[in-house]
Design an enzyme around this catalytic site. Structure first.
Site, PDB file in Angstrom:
ATOM      1  N   ASP A  12       0.888  -1.167   0.000  1.00 25.73           N
ATOM      2  CA  ASP A  12       0.000   0.000   0.000  1.00 25.73           C
ATOM      3  C   ASP A  12       0.923   1.213   0.000  1.00 25.73           C
ATOM      4  O   ASP A  12       1.629   1.459   0.977  1.00 25.73           O
ATOM      5  CB  ASP A  12      -0.862  -0.058   1.260  1.00 25.73           C
ATOM      6  CG  ASP A  12      -1.782   1.150   1.420  1.00 25.73           C
ATOM      7  OD1 ASP A  12      -1.533   2.183   0.762  1.00 25.73           O
ATOM      8  OD2 ASP A  12      -2.728   1.059   2.218  1.00 25.73           O
ATOM      9  N   TYR A 229       1.541   1.086  14.917  1.00 26.41           N
ATOM     10  CA  TYR A 229       0.483   0.934  13.924  1.00 26.41           C
ATOM     11  C   TYR A 229       0.916   1.443  12.557  1.00 26.41           C
ATOM     12  O   TYR A 229       1.324   2.587  12.421  1.00 26.41           O
ATOM     13  CB  TYR A 229      -0.771   1.709  14.332  1.00 26.41           C
ATOM     14  CG  TYR A 229      -1.819   1.657  13.248  1.00 26.41           C
ATOM     15  CD1 TYR A 229      -2.564   0.492  13.050  1.00 26.41           C
ATOM     16  CD2 TYR A 229      -2.024   2.720  12.390  1.00 26.41           C
ATOM     17  CE1 TYR A 229      -3.488   0.407  12.051  1.00 26.41           C
ATOM     18  CE2 TYR A 229      -2.967   2.648  11.376  1.00 26.41           C
ATOM     19  CZ  TYR A 229      -3.690   1.488  11.217  1.00 26.41           C
ATOM     20  OH  TYR A 229      -4.609   1.400  10.211  1.00 26.41           O
ATOM     21  N   LYS A 232      -2.779  -2.682   8.270  1.00 30.37           N
ATOM     22  CA  LYS A 232      -2.777  -4.141   8.328  1.00 30.37           C
ATOM     23  C   LYS A 232      -1.898  -4.686   7.221  1.00 30.37           C
ATOM     24  O   LYS A 232      -1.518  -3.974   6.296  1.00 30.37           O
ATOM     25  CB  LYS A 232      -4.196  -4.658   8.155  1.00 30.37           C
ATOM     26  CG  LYS A 232      -4.952  -4.763   9.459  1.00 30.37           C
ATOM     27  CD  LYS A 232      -4.547  -5.980  10.275  1.00 30.37           C
ATOM     28  CE  LYS A 232      -5.162  -5.921  11.663  1.00 30.37           C
ATOM     29  NZ  LYS A 232      -4.516  -6.833  12.601  1.00 30.37           N
TER      30      LYS A 232
HETATM   31  P1  13P Z   1      -6.036   8.266  10.205  1.00 33.98           P
HETATM   32  O1  13P Z   1      -5.631   8.763  11.568  1.00 33.98           O
HETATM   33  O2  13P Z   1      -4.881   8.178   9.251  1.00 33.98           O
HETATM   34  O3  13P Z   1      -7.244   8.974   9.659  1.00 33.98           O
HETATM   35  O4  13P Z   1      -6.348   6.720  10.425  1.00 33.98           O
HETATM   36  C1  13P Z   1      -7.604   6.255  10.504  1.00 33.98           C
HETATM   37  C2  13P Z   1      -7.820   5.382   9.355  1.00 33.98           C
HETATM   38  O5  13P Z   1      -7.707   5.744   8.236  1.00 33.98           O
HETATM   39  C3  13P Z   1      -8.229   4.036   9.633  1.00 33.98           C
HETATM   40  O6  13P Z   1      -9.431   3.868   8.982  1.00 33.98           O
HETATM   41  P1  13P Z   2      -5.119  -0.532   5.021  1.00 37.52           P
HETATM   42  O1  13P Z   2      -4.312  -1.493   5.868  1.00 37.52           O
HETATM   43  O2  13P Z   2      -5.794  -1.224   3.894  1.00 37.52           O
HETATM   44  O3  13P Z   2      -4.266   0.618   4.580  1.00 37.52           O
HETATM   45  O4  13P Z   2      -6.288   0.013   5.926  1.00 37.52           O
HETATM   46  C1  13P Z   2      -5.997   0.799   7.001  1.00 37.52           C
HETATM   47  C2  13P Z   2      -7.151   1.054   7.910  1.00 37.52           C
HETATM   48  O5  13P Z   2      -6.924   1.325   9.062  1.00 37.52           O
HETATM   49  C3  13P Z   2      -8.506   0.995   7.390  1.00 37.52           C
HETATM   50  O6  13P Z   2      -9.447   1.362   8.351  1.00 37.52           O
HETATM   51 MG    MG Z   3      -4.138   2.031   3.234  1.00 32.13          MG
HETATM   52 MG    MG Z   4      -5.057  -2.247   2.273  1.00 29.33          MG
END
Ligand code: 13P
Ligand code: 13P
Ligand code: MG
Ligand code: MG
Length: 366
Positions: A12, A229, A232
């Site tokens: 990603d 973090y 995933k």
């Molecule tokens: P952010 O703090 O980057 O908005 O992370 C939340 C997120 O995108 C998980 O869905």
């Molecule tokens: P990804 O791992 O696909 O970037 O998603 C992150 C996330 O927190 C979605 O809510």
């Molecule tokens: Mg992502």
């Molecule tokens: Mg992803």
């Protein structure tokens, strides 16, 4: 024909509208870059696609698994896409999965997910490449078990003499970095005792009893690499089919049941894995539900014929509806476990902060 290696390497590196989908320009740049790797003779063929916000580089070559040149090609593609597209277009989380600055010879442990399988190409060799978004490598444990060890899923285990002896599973303990091989059907209960904990024990390879390579899955866990973090580890997997291996339909059958996997919103929830077409491989509701695509190919002297978009079929409509029923059910739990992951599995948590704030207010009970 001869010896061939299929490598799928994904990352990603930023996406459109939050964590929703890869931008078409990212795909374009990745294709151009991989074409140069073909022209310079490093790889034979490639197919670029995406599952949600994960950019997928499927490559074939004759250099074997863990080849530094092939891994470097993939690393450079991800870097280039990040610099040329993700950053200028201000895509979300540009370069998300690239955890280090410089390439060090093997892309494993650097952020991207990798599944590779080297084998002798058969006269006709079908493969299925799976990619999932908003989940983790352990998500393959249940379907891979069903495909290669469950006679109620795979009829061939019972009625095809070439499958009847069973398969060997290589399991990785992602916490300890240890690997163990278990043989099915003899050690089925031991295998299940491990892989029923998919956050820790992950199937990495599967071989037929005579050593024929049958499947390979990515095993990286970004949070264990980075210690924080970082999204995933949306996983990939290669499965070979037919002629002494599970049939394409036996392989797909394992995905008809949308089992619960860890991931979804903020990488911190359990949700059903929904089988979808490439067109529908983009997460929406609560950043999900987690999705999986299946692309079928025939190998032709190391080249990729295809893909067939295998979940693009009304036969999987029931599974998708069932998945959405489960979505509603799980969401009604809000912030409660087991809809929300346990504290040790959550990708982010405010618990230490909350505990610190309330420290002086906790009173011992007699
Ligand atoms: P952010 O703090 O980057 O908005 O992370 C939340 C997120 O995108 C998980 O869905
Ligand atoms: P990804 O791992 O696909 O970037 O998603 C992150 C996330 O927190 C979605 O809510
Ligand atoms: Mg992502
Ligand atoms: Mg992803």
């Amino acid at each position: 024909m001869g010896r061939i290696t299929v490598s799928i390497i994904k990352a990603d590196v930023g996406s459109l509208a939050g964590h929703h989908v890869v931008h078409p320009k990212q795909i374009e740049v990745a294709k151009e870059s991989l074409q140069l790797a073909v022209d310079s003779g490093i790889i034979l063929d490639y197919y670029v696609f995406n599952c949600g916000d994960d950019l997928q580089l499927l490559m074939t070559h004759r250099r074997g698994e863990n080849n530094p040149e092939v891994h470097k090609v993939a690393w450079n593609v991800f870097k280039e896409v990040t610099e040329k597209v993700s950053k200028p277009l201000k895509l979300y989380a540009a370069g998300q999965d690239l955890l280090v600055d410089a390439f060090s010879g093997n892309i494993r442990g650097m952020g991207p997910g990798v599944a590779e399988l080297e084998f002798d190409e058969r006269p006709s060799d079908p493969i299925i490449v799976f990619a999932a978004d908003k989940t983790e490598p352990g998500a393959w444990n249940l379907p891979l078990f069903k495909i290669f060890a469950d006679p109620f899923n795979t009829a061939g285990l019972v009625i095809d003499p070439r499958l009847h002896a069973g398969f060997k599973f290589q399991i990785l303990d992602v916490m300890e970095g240890l690997s163990v091989e278990l043989s099915c059907p003899e050690e089925m209960y031991d295998l299940l005792a491990l892989i029923g904990t998919p956050s820790r024990y992950v199937i990495s390879k599967i071989y037929r009893k005579d050593g024929l390579p049958a499947a390979s899955a990515s095993t990286s866990r970004l949070s264990l690499i980075a210690g924080r973090y970082v999204g995933k580890d949306d996983p990939v997997c290669i499965v070979r089919a037919q002629s002494g291996l599970p049939a394409v339909g036996e392989i797909l059958e394992a995905f008809a049941f949308p089992h619960l996997v860890a991931g979804w919103m903020r990488g911190s929830h359990n949700g059903p894995l929904m089988p979808v077409s490439l067109d529908d491989a983009k997460c929406t509701r609560f950043d999900g539900p987690p999705r999986v695509v299946a692309l079928g190919f025939q190998l032709r002297d190391g080249y990729l014929e295809g893909p067939a978009d295998l979940f693009d079929d009304p036969a999987f409509e029931w599974s998708r509806r069932k998945a959405m029923e489960i979505v509603d059910y799980m969401r009604r739990h809000g912030p409660f476990m087991p809809a929300r992951l346990g504290p040790e599995e959550m990708e982010y948590t405010t618990l230490p902060m909350v505990l610190e704030k309330l420290k002086s207010r906790f009173k011992r009970v007699s």
